[in-house]
Design an enzyme around this catalytic site. Sequence first.
Site, PDB file in Angstrom:
ATOM      1  N   HIS A  73       0.861  -1.184   0.000  1.00 54.39           N
ATOM      2  CA  HIS A  73       0.000   0.000   0.000  1.00 54.39           C
ATOM      3  C   HIS A  73       0.897   1.233   0.000  1.00 54.39           C
ATOM      4  O   HIS A  73       1.525   1.543   1.004  1.00 54.39           O
ATOM      5  CB  HIS A  73      -0.916  -0.010   1.226  1.00 54.39           C
ATOM      6  N   ASP A  75       1.187   4.994  -0.234  1.00 51.42           N
ATOM      7  CA  ASP A  75       0.509   6.297  -0.163  1.00 51.42           C
ATOM      8  C   ASP A  75       1.200   7.304  -1.069  1.00 51.42           C
ATOM      9  O   ASP A  75       2.417   7.468  -0.996  1.00 51.42           O
ATOM     10  CB  ASP A  75       0.523   6.821   1.273  1.00 51.42           C
ATOM     11  N   ASP A 197      -7.610   1.583   2.229  1.00 51.05           N
ATOM     12  CA  ASP A 197      -7.255   2.466   3.339  1.00 51.05           C
ATOM     13  C   ASP A 197      -8.174   3.669   3.573  1.00 51.05           C
ATOM     14  O   ASP A 197      -8.227   4.186   4.676  1.00 51.05           O
ATOM     15  CB  ASP A 197      -5.802   2.951   3.166  1.00 51.05           C
ATOM     16  N   HIS A 458      -5.877   9.742  -0.483  1.00 46.95           N
ATOM     17  CA  HIS A 458      -6.576   9.758   0.811  1.00 46.95           C
ATOM     18  C   HIS A 458      -5.770  10.337   1.972  1.00 46.95           C
ATOM     19  O   HIS A 458      -6.257  10.328   3.100  1.00 46.95           O
ATOM     20  CB  HIS A 458      -7.117   8.357   1.149  1.00 46.95           C
TER      21      HIS A 458
HETATM   22 ZN   LIG Z   1      -3.021   4.938   2.814  1.00 46.54          ZN
END
Ligand SMILES: [Zn+2]
Length: 1032
Positions: A73, A75, A197, A458
């Site tokens: 994941h 970001d 997420d 996000h």
């Molecule tokens: Zn995230």
Amino acid sequence: MGADARAAGDRAGSGRRAVGPWTSSFAPRPLLPSLAFLFFLLLVVLGARAARYETCPKVQPDMLNVHLVAHTHDDVGWLKTVDQYFYGIHNDIQRAGVQYILDSVVSSLLANPTRRFIYVEIAFFARWWYQQTKAKQEVVRDLVRQGRLEFANGGWVMNDEASTHYGAIIDQMTLGLRFLEDTFGIDGRPHVAWHIDPFGHSREQASLFAQMGFDGFFFGRLDYQDKAIREQMLEMEQVWRASTSLKPPAADLFTGVLPNMYNPPKDLCWDMLCDDKPVVDNPYSPEYNADKLVKYFLELAAAQGRHYRTNHTIMTMGSDFHYENANMWFKNLDKLIQLVNAQQQASGSRVHVLYSTPACYLRELNKANLTWSVKQDDFFPYADGPHQFWTGYFSSRPALKRYERLSYNFLQVCKQLEALAGPAANVGPYGSGDSTPLSPARLSVPPIGEAVAVLQHHDAVSGTSRQHVADDYAFQLAEGWGPCEVLLSNALALLSGSKENFTYCRELNVSVCPLSQTAARFQVTIYNPLGRKVNWMVRLPVRGGVFSVRDPNGTTVPSEVVILPGSNSQEHPPELLFSASVPALGFSTYSVSRVPKRTPKAHTYRPRPWSRVLVIQNEHIRASFNPDTGLLMKIENLDQNLLLPVRQAFFWYNASTGDYLSPQVSGAYIFRPNQPEPLPVRRWAETRLVKTALVQEVHQNFSAWCSQVVRLYPGQRHLELEWTVGPIPVGDGWGKEVISRFDTTLETDGRFYTDSNGREILERRRNYRPTWDLSQTEPVAGNYYPVNSRIYITDGNMQLTVLTDRSQGGSSLSDGSLELMVHRRLLKDDARGVGEPLQEAGLDGWGPGLWVRGRHLLLLDTARTAAAGHRLLAEKEVLAPQIVLALGGGAPYRLGAAPRTQFSGLHQELPPTVHLLTLARWGPETLLLRLEHQFAVGEDTVGNLSSPVTLDLRNLFSTFTITHLQETMLAANQARDLASRLRWTPSTGLPTQTTPSLLDPAAITLQPMEIRTFLASVEWKEDIYTHSDAPL
Ligand SMILES: [Zn+2]
């Protein structure tokens, strides 16, 4: 290294999709099948076979199949900036380097053909891809073709769902999916949406995913009470019916809640960032643990499987920035799979474990052929425990949230002018500019399309990144504006026929514009991105004096210079006001000149008369203010003879720092006031009145850090409240969360209404959730919902609607009341990973705190007619006109042509039901066009605005002719007639599938809330400038 390995000329390469397999009977110009066309056809044919689920691994039909999904994941900015994450800089902040992750994963996949991996964030992947050699790219293409590397979601980022606008969501998904389509064709097309997420899930997001053609959706976070009940009731997987207007199954999306958010099960984390023991399968080693591990895994799988309905269960084997040393993960997963499956022979175990992907897991769920329960509301707000509501980020970083919205607006203007002007916009007298190039080189300046896409992440627009990352996001946006300004200049010069020295005043929000503040003569070009004419009050800072303003025809129009009360001219320069009328999808140019030697008429304030009620009013609205408090006390809709007592004031919640009930504090993510009653900033306001022919304003001063201007222009049907809040004082040691609250006498029965990503409306009920019996732990924060564009309350007869200019959190905590959180400043970190209090000091951390200005637009209407007002006003707010200044007197664009002061890109205005959502260049001779019906079913019962509407596209645009039209799914990555989604049986019954009818450009029908997406082959008119026959 390897940057030149990219395919030359993305635009040229991608134009091929302009010539697709037409559903259209509309083809006036015979098209020779080009090589690209044949290639595309081949892809489509192959795709129909290969790109679905054929590469998925074999499962054991009579066993519990555990699908291991190896994933990372990544970001797109959070604790580190995008670049710091990509390159692996600042590992002292967080150990993370995406370039190494992708390098390492590819090597590991090649080492063992059974291994699989999914990748999600295209902002990172595209950047990595362009740095690879051709040989490496081929290897990766092979992995994708074989399904060993699978893309999930495929957006530029994994966008936030609470503070994003649907237009920007669609754009960012389109950008990412286009990269995949251009690079890998149908093999790279994701089938599964993957939001593991984001902190709560909006219904509109699910609707958009369905319309993009996704077969299913998996996410990680939902309310802890909701999750517990779903596990019990076996409702972790459902069909989400995500629209009340679109006919099923158009907005139906199979949706699954992942068992462990997105993390690996306890003790099975084998990344270099984890400390769990690796699998030791040598029985002679003193560290031997294989037996124990297998036993643990079998129990775990069985326990997990009990919460799901099929004999398949999924485990997410990875987490934040995992797989930088992919070998660690894969080596242990290889062993785990071998050991667990060996038990089938050894002990008759009925558990089968395999490398899989979300798509392959989804396929098995689909094959199970079950009937699934139906979800109709959304997953907001999200709480991960009692007193832990993630409702603060709805409002965190309000300045960044506004800058994102403003940049989206500018991006659309840029894209439209690029489409209207054609290639001349990209290279012209002002240089080269581009709105959204998938720039392979990714040089130092990111184009605005990518920057706005990045902001949807996000941790970006949500306001949950670290401060230096938020600064970087803002910087990326600012950098992105430059190339678009070049493009705008090129396009405006072409369309106006005059090469002006165009100036963009980016600081108009703080009344700074050097040109209008110094020049004695200048011209103002106002571009309107809407499909309908607008009247817009232009406000420009000037040095003072008297000005004469002429409209495009040379006629003098009313104007005035207003000096703001209570300010010295240094802080608030005088402002020139005039009302501009701008045609649909076009511009008007006004000339401004200072009139010498005339003293300005005093348009300054009058002190507040204590003796009588302050009133501002125009032909539609009257707003009255309490003479004792200076607060708004009443609003009247004069057209409909409606009167509503409304008291509006500012309050602040005292941020919790933890208490005996819970140590949870209020922070960037979490909202938790320390008592349910907010404190008034002040119970009264000093007021001043400004009344001129062009504007009426009541200036309210509540405190040194909170003020407001309540404003009415002539002809306006709404009341505008421009609030200025900050720097929020925190010297007393208390974090503060500031709200604007409207208290009315409406009897609202605990209900209020909020929009979902700026589109459909959801009903909210205080202390209530539609699908479970809520145990409420936070009477304020637990009733907060995202407001992306509007919130309203109604008693069934009258409706009070407030439109916002950015995303905010909002609620109605008592009947007749409505509140929006405008700003927050907090002194503690809320322990969700960001590790910083949301201080926003400004000036690199040394400033006194941010002050933020924004607008609330207030509409009072009957419930039956309210939609017509708020739908059209919200559209005007999101796509506001763009103002461009110039000194005037520029050279002609072509010799002998007189400048054009007014232009429309449309031959006729669009009807009020239709919103031109996207008009953008797609290829050398292709445009992307999205038309949207902006009313919901039953929303407008008085007028005809909730009815289907039909448009004729053939001669709609004035600068180009559409020669071919192809309809696509929402993200423009697949032809609509070829798209087929997996079918699911909802408990409400199997919806009837409809096949798209033949496409007739002369009759494009839009159903309520429908968005239709087209790739249009176009021919720009020979000389756009001479084709000025558009009616204005
Ligand atoms: Zn995230």
